[in-house]
Write a protein that holds these residues in place. Structure first.
Motif, mmCIF file in Angstrom:
data_model
loop_
_atom_site.group_PDB
_atom_site.id
_atom_site.type_symbol
_atom_site.label_atom_id
_atom_site.label_comp_id
_atom_site.label_asym_id
_atom_site.label_seq_id
_atom_site.Cartn_x
_atom_site.Cartn_y
_atom_site.Cartn_z
ATOM 1 N N SER A 110 -3.065 -0.990 -27.614
ATOM 2 C CA SER A 110 -1.338 -0.649 -27.425
ATOM 3 C C SER A 110 -1.023 -1.953 -26.637
ATOM 4 O O SER A 110 -1.521 -2.829 -26.134
ATOM 5 N N ASN A 111 0.608 -1.819 -26.848
ATOM 6 C CA ASN A 111 1.230 -3.091 -26.345
ATOM 7 C C ASN A 111 2.271 -2.382 -25.439
ATOM 8 O O ASN A 111 3.278 -1.572 -25.834
ATOM 9 N N PRO A 112 2.387 -2.792 -24.008
ATOM 10 C CA PRO A 112 1.394 -4.104 -23.475
ATOM 11 C C PRO A 112 0.257 -3.575 -22.877
ATOM 12 O O PRO A 112 -0.248 -4.379 -22.048
ATOM 13 N N GLY A 113 -0.038 -2.352 -22.707
ATOM 14 C CA GLY A 113 -1.093 -1.926 -21.705
ATOM 15 C C GLY A 113 -2.436 -2.066 -22.141
ATOM 16 O O GLY A 113 -3.452 -1.867 -21.263
ATOM 17 N N LEU A 114 -2.760 -2.308 -23.343
ATOM 18 C CA LEU A 114 -3.909 -2.737 -23.964
ATOM 19 C C LEU A 114 -4.719 -1.432 -23.984
ATOM 20 O O LEU A 114 -6.210 -1.830 -23.978
ATOM 21 N N ASP A 115 -4.543 -0.411 -23.924
ATOM 22 C CA ASP A 115 -5.403 0.665 -24.224
ATOM 23 C C ASP A 115 -5.944 0.698 -25.681
ATOM 24 O O ASP A 115 -5.476 0.249 -26.626
ATOM 25 N N ARG A 122 -9.267 -12.489 -8.522
ATOM 26 C CA ARG A 122 -7.985 -12.982 -7.447
ATOM 27 C C ARG A 122 -7.707 -11.722 -6.863
ATOM 28 O O ARG A 122 -7.400 -10.613 -7.430
ATOM 29 N N PRO A 123 -7.549 -11.771 -5.313
ATOM 30 C CA PRO A 123 -7.298 -10.484 -4.733
ATOM 31 C C PRO A 123 -5.939 -9.851 -4.971
ATOM 32 O O PRO A 123 -5.584 -8.857 -4.811
ATOM 33 N N GLU A 124 -4.991 -10.988 -5.248
ATOM 34 C CA GLU A 124 -3.765 -10.314 -5.407
ATOM 35 C C GLU A 124 -3.261 -9.934 -6.639
ATOM 36 O O GLU A 124 -2.099 -9.223 -6.940
ATOM 37 N N VAL A 125 -4.316 -9.974 -7.719
ATOM 38 C CA VAL A 125 -4.118 -9.401 -9.064
ATOM 39 C C VAL A 125 -4.841 -8.105 -9.157
ATOM 40 O O VAL A 125 -5.861 -7.701 -8.721
ATOM 41 N N THR A 126 -4.164 -7.139 -9.685
ATOM 42 C CA THR A 126 -4.458 -5.683 -9.997
ATOM 43 C C THR A 126 -4.258 -5.296 -11.786
ATOM 44 O O THR A 126 -3.484 -6.010 -12.284
ATOM 45 N N GLY A 127 -5.185 -4.428 -11.723
ATOM 46 C CA GLY A 127 -4.980 -3.879 -13.185
ATOM 47 C C GLY A 127 -5.244 -4.664 -14.468
ATOM 48 O O GLY A 127 -4.527 -4.573 -15.289
ATOM 49 N N VAL A 128 -6.167 -5.644 -14.190
ATOM 50 C CA VAL A 128 -6.168 -6.687 -15.426
ATOM 51 C C VAL A 128 -7.086 -5.835 -16.565
ATOM 52 O O VAL A 128 -7.983 -5.111 -16.497
ATOM 53 N N ARG A 129 -6.252 -6.008 -17.633
ATOM 54 C CA ARG A 129 -6.764 -5.233 -18.812
ATOM 55 C C ARG A 129 -7.375 -6.416 -19.946
ATOM 56 O O ARG A 129 -6.170 -7.207 -20.313
ATOM 57 N N TYR A 130 -8.219 -6.090 -20.371
ATOM 58 C CA TYR A 130 -8.627 -7.109 -21.844
ATOM 59 C C TYR A 130 -9.718 -6.470 -22.516
ATOM 60 O O TYR A 130 -10.847 -6.156 -21.597
ATOM 61 N N PRO A 131 -9.709 -5.980 -23.663
ATOM 62 C CA PRO A 131 -10.704 -5.037 -24.141
ATOM 63 C C PRO A 131 -11.953 -5.882 -24.249
ATOM 64 O O PRO A 131 -13.109 -5.297 -24.443
ATOM 65 N N GLY A 132 -12.062 -7.094 -24.298
ATOM 66 C CA GLY A 132 -13.385 -7.979 -24.353
ATOM 67 C C GLY A 132 -13.987 -8.005 -22.983
ATOM 68 O O GLY A 132 -15.109 -8.406 -22.862
ATOM 69 N N VAL A 180 -4.332 -11.359 -25.947
ATOM 70 C CA VAL A 180 -3.466 -10.729 -25.115
ATOM 71 C C VAL A 180 -3.932 -10.132 -23.878
ATOM 72 O O VAL A 180 -5.068 -9.269 -23.919
ATOM 73 N N VAL A 181 -3.725 -10.416 -22.600
ATOM 74 C CA VAL A 181 -4.303 -10.114 -21.346
ATOM 75 C C VAL A 181 -3.061 -9.488 -20.565
ATOM 76 O O VAL A 181 -1.845 -9.785 -20.522
ATOM 77 N N SER A 182 -3.095 -8.352 -19.967
ATOM 78 C CA SER A 182 -2.372 -7.541 -19.048
ATOM 79 C C SER A 182 -2.929 -7.451 -17.732
ATOM 80 O O SER A 182 -3.725 -7.369 -17.479
ATOM 81 N N PHE A 183 -1.912 -7.706 -16.444
ATOM 82 C CA PHE A 183 -2.184 -7.531 -15.250
ATOM 83 C C PHE A 183 -0.902 -7.357 -14.567
ATOM 84 O O PHE A 183 0.193 -7.462 -15.046
ATOM 85 N N ALA A 184 -1.353 -7.197 -13.206
ATOM 86 C CA ALA A 184 0.099 -6.888 -12.446
ATOM 87 C C ALA A 184 0.053 -7.720 -11.202
ATOM 88 O O ALA A 184 -1.299 -8.128 -10.503
ATOM 89 N N LEU A 185 1.200 -8.214 -10.496
ATOM 90 C CA LEU A 185 1.147 -8.910 -9.241
ATOM 91 C C LEU A 185 1.830 -7.920 -8.196
ATOM 92 O O LEU A 185 2.418 -6.991 -8.881
#
Length: 381
Positions: free
Chosen positions: A154-159, A276-286, A306-311
């Protein structure tokens, strides 16, 4: 990774290089140039493949043949129809297959223009249901449905959802299935082999890969269903330009090369981000520990770029993007030059303010990872 339906014959790189090429003719180019024509010589009865420029074009024919060879290698029963954009292709399936009184099931976490199409269809008397991609949640919305729309990843959450399982359940209920394959491309996933009726994609993204073409396509096996898609293109005139079609076909030759490097880069970036401690929710199916990895590995041959994450905050995300030197702050994805954006700036996606959609390009892996880590450090200061 899945080895679903391994194709006999040439390998993926060879197939991509030669897909859709005409038989060689002495003194003619291997890939003929674009045909610019609004009309063709047509004496007598209007028979033959080319009559008017809105209906067909020799440049489209070669491109459509090439995409069909990638979507269903070695199979001659697949028809492909090219469009002016990915949304033109999506709209062609939705509006040609669904009628007033029908039920349409959409992903609630898909591309943020899908809800607009859903609103339009509701105004025509279509019942539109939605459910998340993850956990195969759309299964619970299938009863009585005419069309199930899947977007995986899915775009952009990569489920990721189980295309086989959903397709089998839909078929048992007399429901058609369309899969948006944009993030995977035919080299990452083949929806038709997994049971879908339609494979749909924006060729603007990794398929063509250079950020210079708007394009879409629909591929399917059922002649009657595809006739409806082709008729819709004729009605609305959502046709690709011959130059865009030619550029797209030219670009297919490097798809396997680009996909290999971009997938390597995406995984490397995802692995670096997870440390990285400040990065959360890293998503990549690989990623082996990604929630979607198990299902993705069963149906995908590559996991995408595509990789998704949050700061933590919007300001931190903006500083990160501004500090990047090898990555353009731009929307879209799949190009040979890496891009990233704070996705929340557009609205319409249920993501945190600091959510980043990152598209890995074809730069040297070490250079790209170093740039990302440096930008994270700058953004943290």
């Amino acid at each position: 990774m899945s080895t679903e339906n391994p194709a006999s014959g040439p390998g993926e790189g060879t197939r991509a290089v030669r897909a859709g090429l005409p038989e060689p003719v002495k003194h003619e180019p291997t890939l003929p140039g674009p045909v610019f024509a609004a009309h063709y010589h047509l004496p007598g009865e209007p028979t033959g493949p080319y009559a008017y420029g809105r209906d067909q074009n020799p440049t489209w024919t070669l491109l459509e043949r090439a995409i069909g060879e990638l979507e269903a290698p070695g199979q001659d029963d697949v028809e492909t129809v090219a469009f002016a954009s990915g949304m033109a292709a999506i709209s062609a399936v939705l509006f040609s297959q669904v009628r007033s009184g029908d039920v349409l099931v959409l992903p609630s976490d898909g591309y943020n223009v899908l809800p607009l199409a859903g609103e339009q269809l509701r105004s025509y008397g279509v019942e539109v249901r939605s459910a998340p991609t993850g956990g195969d949640a759309q299964l619970d919305a299938l009863d009585g449905a005419r069309l199930l729309w899947i977007e995986t990843p899915s775009n952009p959450g990569l489920d990721v959802c189980d295309v086989r399982r959903l397709s089998e359940a839909a078929r048992a209920r007399g429901c058609l299935v369309a899969v948006d394959n944009t993030l995977a491309t035919p080299l990452g996933q083949r929806p038709l082999a997994l049971g879908a009726d339609f494979a749909v994609a924006s060729g603007t993204k990794q398929l063509t890969g250079h950020g210079d073409v708007l394009l879409g396509y629909v591929a399917g096996r059922d002649p009657a269903l595809m006739a409806g898609v082709r008729r819709w293109r004729k009605i609305v005139g959502a046709i690709p330009g011959p130059m865009e079609a030619w550029l797209a076909h030219r670009s297919l030759a490097t798809l396997q090369l680009r996909a290999e490097r971009q997938n390597v880069n995406a995984l490397a970036v995802a692995e670096a981000l997870k440390g990285r401690p400040e990065v959360t929710g890293v998503r990549y199916p690989g990623l082996p520990d990604d929630p979607s990895h198990k299902i993705a590995s069963q149906q995908m041959r590559r996991y995408g770029c595509v990789v998704s994450f949050a700061l933590p905050t919007r300001a931190r995300a903006d500083r990160f993007l501004d500090a990047l030197r090898l990555v353009d702050d731009a929307t879209s994805f799949g190009g040979v030059r890496s891009t990233a954006e704070r996705r929340g700036r557009w609205g319409g996606d249920a993501v945190p303010e600091g959510f980043i959609r990152f598209s890995a390009g074809a730069e040297d892996t070490d250079d790209l990872v170093a740039d990302v880590l440096r930008a994270l450090a700058v953004a943290t200061d």
